[in-house]
Every structure is written in structure tokens, then in C-alpha cells.
Design an enzyme around this catalytic site. Structure first.
Site, mmCIF file in Angstrom:
data_model
loop_
_atom_site.group_PDB
_atom_site.id
_atom_site.type_symbol
_atom_site.label_atom_id
_atom_site.label_comp_id
_atom_site.label_asym_id
_atom_site.label_seq_id
_atom_site.Cartn_x
_atom_site.Cartn_y
_atom_site.Cartn_z
ATOM 1 N N ASP A 1 -4.613 1.253 -1.861
ATOM 2 C CA ASP A 1 -5.175 -0.060 -1.506
ATOM 3 C C ASP A 1 -5.375 -0.912 -2.759
ATOM 4 O O ASP A 1 -5.054 -2.109 -2.781
ATOM 5 C CB ASP A 1 -6.516 0.113 -0.790
ATOM 6 C CG ASP A 1 -6.370 0.557 0.654
ATOM 7 O OD1 ASP A 1 -5.244 0.495 1.186
ATOM 8 O OD2 ASP A 1 -7.387 0.978 1.243
ATOM 9 N N HIS B 1 0.838 -1.207 0.000
ATOM 10 C CA HIS B 1 0.000 0.000 0.000
ATOM 11 C C HIS B 1 0.873 1.257 0.000
ATOM 12 O O HIS B 1 0.650 2.184 -0.796
ATOM 13 C CB HIS B 1 -0.917 -0.020 1.220
ATOM 14 C CG HIS B 1 -1.568 1.294 1.515
ATOM 15 N ND1 HIS B 1 -2.827 1.627 1.060
ATOM 16 C CD2 HIS B 1 -1.132 2.381 2.224
ATOM 17 C CE1 HIS B 1 -3.132 2.844 1.467
ATOM 18 N NE2 HIS B 1 -2.119 3.322 2.182
ATOM 19 N N GLU B 2 1.871 1.298 0.885
ATOM 20 C CA GLU B 2 2.739 2.480 0.966
ATOM 21 C C GLU B 2 3.514 2.689 -0.330
ATOM 22 O O GLU B 2 3.678 3.825 -0.794
ATOM 23 C CB GLU B 2 3.709 2.343 2.142
ATOM 24 C CG GLU B 2 3.051 2.320 3.508
ATOM 25 C CD GLU B 2 2.279 3.595 3.801
ATOM 26 O OE1 GLU B 2 2.681 4.670 3.318
ATOM 27 O OE2 GLU B 2 1.253 3.514 4.509
ATOM 28 N N HIS C 1 1.571 4.492 -2.982
ATOM 29 C CA HIS C 1 1.628 5.961 -2.962
ATOM 30 C C HIS C 1 2.801 6.463 -3.798
ATOM 31 O O HIS C 1 2.688 7.461 -4.514
ATOM 32 C CB HIS C 1 1.764 6.465 -1.527
ATOM 33 C CG HIS C 1 0.517 6.336 -0.712
ATOM 34 N ND1 HIS C 1 -0.691 6.863 -1.113
ATOM 35 C CD2 HIS C 1 0.284 5.746 0.496
ATOM 36 C CE1 HIS C 1 -1.613 6.603 -0.195
ATOM 37 N NE2 HIS C 1 -1.050 5.922 0.783
ATOM 38 N N GLU D 1 -5.732 7.075 -0.732
ATOM 39 C CA GLU D 1 -5.705 5.857 0.085
ATOM 40 C C GLU D 1 -6.411 4.703 -0.628
ATOM 41 O O GLU D 1 -5.919 3.571 -0.635
ATOM 42 C CB GLU D 1 -6.353 6.113 1.450
ATOM 43 C CG GLU D 1 -5.569 7.032 2.353
ATOM 44 C CD GLU D 1 -4.176 6.515 2.641
ATOM 45 O OE1 GLU D 1 -4.024 5.301 2.897
ATOM 46 O OE2 GLU D 1 -3.230 7.320 2.590
#
EC number: 3.4.24.84
Length: 442
Positions: free
Chosen positions: A384, A301-302, A305, A380
Site C-alpha cells: 500500500d 499495490h500488486e 509486492h 500488505e
């Protein structure tokens, strides 16, 4: 508009925004207060006992927050009407480094006033719900250290801004923007390496299954990972976290030990014990944390970004916001009625910046904040989806569920409050979105 009317208008705006915040916060409090029974839609995400713990934690924080925020608002109003800030400004005028003395004394006074509230939050509320890990001695040493580091970082920046205002000519606000932007990038670069270690100890993540999986994930995305650290977050709090930092080809990942479980956590704690750190875990602490695949899903997930350019987009938005704010300051900073309305008989630039950023730009700041919340929520969901697309969907659902339970996040929220304040969508919404993506791509 004369000085008196201007002061009343800005104070009224401040109160209007405060009451708006209280209104949406009260809606959130009522949503939690009324949700005595665990709704069917969250039963697979949180057990009955954990739901009760999360609800109790949120209600305690709401009640504390109401009293604290009203105290601060009434205190600020009394200080503005009573002329506290002009008094302190002129009382320190004869000292060398006037601005530094004024800001330091004001910061110390504010810290002392807020100290009972912070102590109550840390040692009563957080402690009662199993999060606080600090001793009273550690708390005060840490607070003093943070204050000293804050002074050391802030004062050169303030004096740099003041010098630019005096010597920068009609377009000084452009130079301030450039100066602050460079300082922000510099601090983002040096903070994790030189400043953060003043407060916490960082160690390379020990070799093992987790490290191998993280390095494989980074390599699969061509993410230039150079260092992988773990930090002893559990010496302060049981809350968990992970973050990335660095520029260009020098990227680093930091995991909090509270994010880990089992053998990985034990290896990390052995490192800390060998370094002289004291590790104390309750039975509840031992139940917290994720398995290795769930940690990898969180980092997927990070990394989403990064891959989706969210970090760069946020930086651009921040820079545009800074430029606009400094441009407004450049337009209004010699507005004598503004200073007179708040009790000053001259136009000191530092005071002007405080008044303009806190009061003149108050409504803009509120709207910009909501805009950033909307943008952040979208990012976000995108991150995801990125992790799910890598094949980590189920593990991400497990990780989000555990994060919610471990941090006592209440799965029920007021929609308006969530829309205005939650930069991260509630776990229920994120899990539903991941499942919808998985169903769509079967």
C-alpha cells in the site's frame, strides 16, 4: 507412548485447535452482532445501507460456518473412532492402483457429504446477498470438471512421492521436497495458461485508457509485462479480484470483469457476448466496480509486492516450511504406534503422510499459519505504501473503500480474530496507514 494414548493425544490436540478456532470465530461473530449501529470511524468508508448489508452477510456466514464446522469436526471424530479410513484403505487393497482408488473414493464420498452445505452456501447465502451468478447446471458441471482435473493432477504427484519414499534411501525426504518444489513451480507456470482456461475464458484487455495506463505503470517500474487479460469472473460470482503471475521476463496480469466499471466493463462484456458468453447484470452489479485510476492504484499495490520482493520471500518461506514438514515425515513415517493408534496394522507411506501432516504437525501448522498472517499483513501495508509513494494514494483509498463495499466486507473486526486470520488488514487500518504515509510525506 503406546498406540492408544498417542491416538487420544493427537485427537485431543485436534479438538483443542478446533475449539481455539471456534473461540476466535465466536469473538468475531459477537463483534459483528453487537455492532448494530455504524461507528463514526467508518462512516466515510461505508454508507448506512451498505453497512447493514455487510453486517447481515457476515452474520449469515458466521451462523452457517458454526454449523458447518461443528458438523465436520464431529464427523471426523466419528470417522477416526469408528475406523472409517482403515476400513476404506483395506477394502480397496485388492484393486489395481490401490492408492488412486482409495483417494478417489474418499474424495467422492467427502464431496457428496459436503454437497448440501456447499449448495446452501452458494444458492442460499451467496444468492440472497447478490453474489452468486451460477445456475445449478453450471455449478455441477464446474464441480465435476474441477474434480477430474484435480484427480489428473494429484495422482501422478502421489505416486511420484510414493516411489521416492520406497527408492530414495535414508534422505528420501530431501528428494520429495525437491520433487514437490519442482512440481509446484511447474503448476504455477502452466496453470494460468493451460488449466485455468478450462474453467473460464480469458481475453486480452481491450485497447483504451485503462490498458494504456496499466502499460505505462508497468513500464515505469520496468515490470516485464507481456500479456494483460480480463476474465469473466461474473459468471460465477460478483466478488472482484486481480492477480499477477509468471516468471522472469514473462509477466502477466489478470483482471476480473467485476473489478471494472463504465465503458471498460462494457467493452469487456461485448467481447464475451461475441464469444457466446451470457452476460446478466442486476442494478447492483452495475453499481459495482472501480474507475480506471482506482484499478491502476490496485495494480500499483500488486506491483509493489513484486518490487519489494514479497513474492520471492513468500516462495522461500513456503520452501522452508515444506522442507521442515517433509523432514518430520521422514523421521516419523515408520512409527508403528502412530498407524496402530489410528487402526492400521501396517505402515503404508501415503497413510503416514496423511496422519503426520494432519495430526502430528497440527500445532506447528497452526502456529506457522499465524506467523504467515503476521508476515502477510506487513507485506500488505508495505505494498500500500509503495502504491501511495507512486502517487496513487487517494485512488488506492477509493479502491479499497469500493472493494470493501462491493464485497460486503464488514469494517468492524475483533482484534484477536483479525490478528490470527486476516492476511489482509481490515480496510479501516489500511486507509489509516495510507493517510498517515501521505501526511508524513507532504
Amino acid at each position: 507412548m503406546d498406540a492408544s494414548c498417542l491416538f487420544k493425544a493427537l485427537l485431543a490436540t485436534n479438538w483443542a485447535l478446533f475449539l481455539w478456532d471456534q473461540y476466535i470465530t465466536f469473538r468475531q461473530y459477537k463483534a459483528h452482532k453487537n455492532a448494530v449501529k455504524r461507528p463514526n470511524e467508518v462512516k466515510e468508508l461505508i454508507g448506512e445501507e451498505d453497512y447493514k448489508k455487510a453486517r447481515d452477510y457476515k452474520i449469515d456466514n458466521h451462523l452457517f460456518g458454526f454449523f458447518h464446522s461443528w458438523f465436520n469436526q464431529l464427523l471426523l471424530t466419528a470417522q477416526l473412532i469408528g475406523g472409517y479410513y482403515p476400513f476404506l484403505w483395506y477394502a480397496t487393497a485388492s484393486y489395481p492402483l490401490h492408492v488412486a482408488v482409495f483417494l478417489s473414493i474418499n474424495s467422492i464420498i467427502e464431496t457428496i457429504i459436503d454437497l448440501p452445505w456447499d449448495l446452501y452456501s452458494t444458492f442460499i447465502i451467496e444468492d440472497a446477498h447478490g453474489f452468486n451468478k451460477q445456475t445449478i447446471g453450471f455449478y455441477f458441471v464446474d464441480k465435476i470438471k474441477k474434480m477430474l482435473v484435480g484427480f489428473a493432477l494429484t495422482m501422478p504427484i502421489v505416486y511420484g512421492i510414493e516411489w521416492i519414499i520406497v527408492n530414495g534411501g535414508p534422505y528420501f525426504f530431501v528428494y520429495i521436497w525437491l520433487f514437490v518444489s519442482v512440481v509446484v513451480l511447474l503448476l504455477m507456470t502452466i496453470y494460468p495458461t493451460f488449466i485455468a482456461p478450462l474453467f473460464d475464458k480469458y481475453f486480452p484487455l481491450p485497447d483504451g485508457d485503462l490498458k494504456t495506463k496499466i502499460e505505462q505503470l508497468a513500464a515505469s517500474l520496468s515490470y516485464p509485462l507481456t500479456e494483460l487479460y480480463v476474465v469473466n469472473g461474473s459468471k460465477r460470482s460478483a466478488h472482484s479480484n486481480a492477480y499477477m503471475y509468471g516468471f522472469w521476463k514473462n509477466k502477466r496480469i489478470v483482471l476480473y470483469d467485476t473489478l471494472l466499471s463504465g465503458a471498460e466493463k462494457e467493452k469487456v462484456h461485448e467481447l464475451y457476448v461475441a464469444a457466446g458468453e451470457k452476460i446478466e447484470e442486476t442494478e447492483n452489479d452495475k453499481k459495482r466496480g472501480m474507475n480506471n485510476d482506482e484499478v491502476v492504484a490496485v495494480l500499483g499495490h500488486e506491483l509493489g509486492h513484486w518490487a519489494l520482493w514479497h513474492t520471492l520471500i513468500n516462495l522461500v518461506i513456503t520452501e522452508v516450511n515444506l522442507f521442515f514438514s517433509f523432514a518430520v515425515f521422514g523421521y516419523f513415517y515408520k512409527w508403528e504406534a502412530l498407524y496402530q493408534g489410528f487402526g492400521y496394522h501396517d505402515t503404508p507411506p501415503v497413510i503416514g503422510m496423511m496422519l503426520i501432516f494432519q495430526f502430528v504437525l497440527a500445532l506447528y501448522n497452526q502456529l506457522a499459519s499465524i506467523g504467515m498472517v503476521i508476515h502477510s499483513r506487513s507485506a500488505e501495508f508495505g505494498a500500500d505504501e509503495f502504491a501511495a509513494n507512486l502517487g496513487h494514494g487517494e485512488n488506492l483509498i477509493g479502491a479499497l473503500t469500493k472493494l470493501g463495499v462491493d464485497n460486503l466486507s464488514m469494517p468492524i473486526n475483533d482484534s484477536l480474530y483479525s490478528w490470527c486470520t486476516h492476511t489482509h488488514p481490515p480496510v479501516v487500518e489500511r486507509v489509516a496507514a495510507v493517510r498517515a504515509f501521505q501526511a508524513k510525506n507532504k
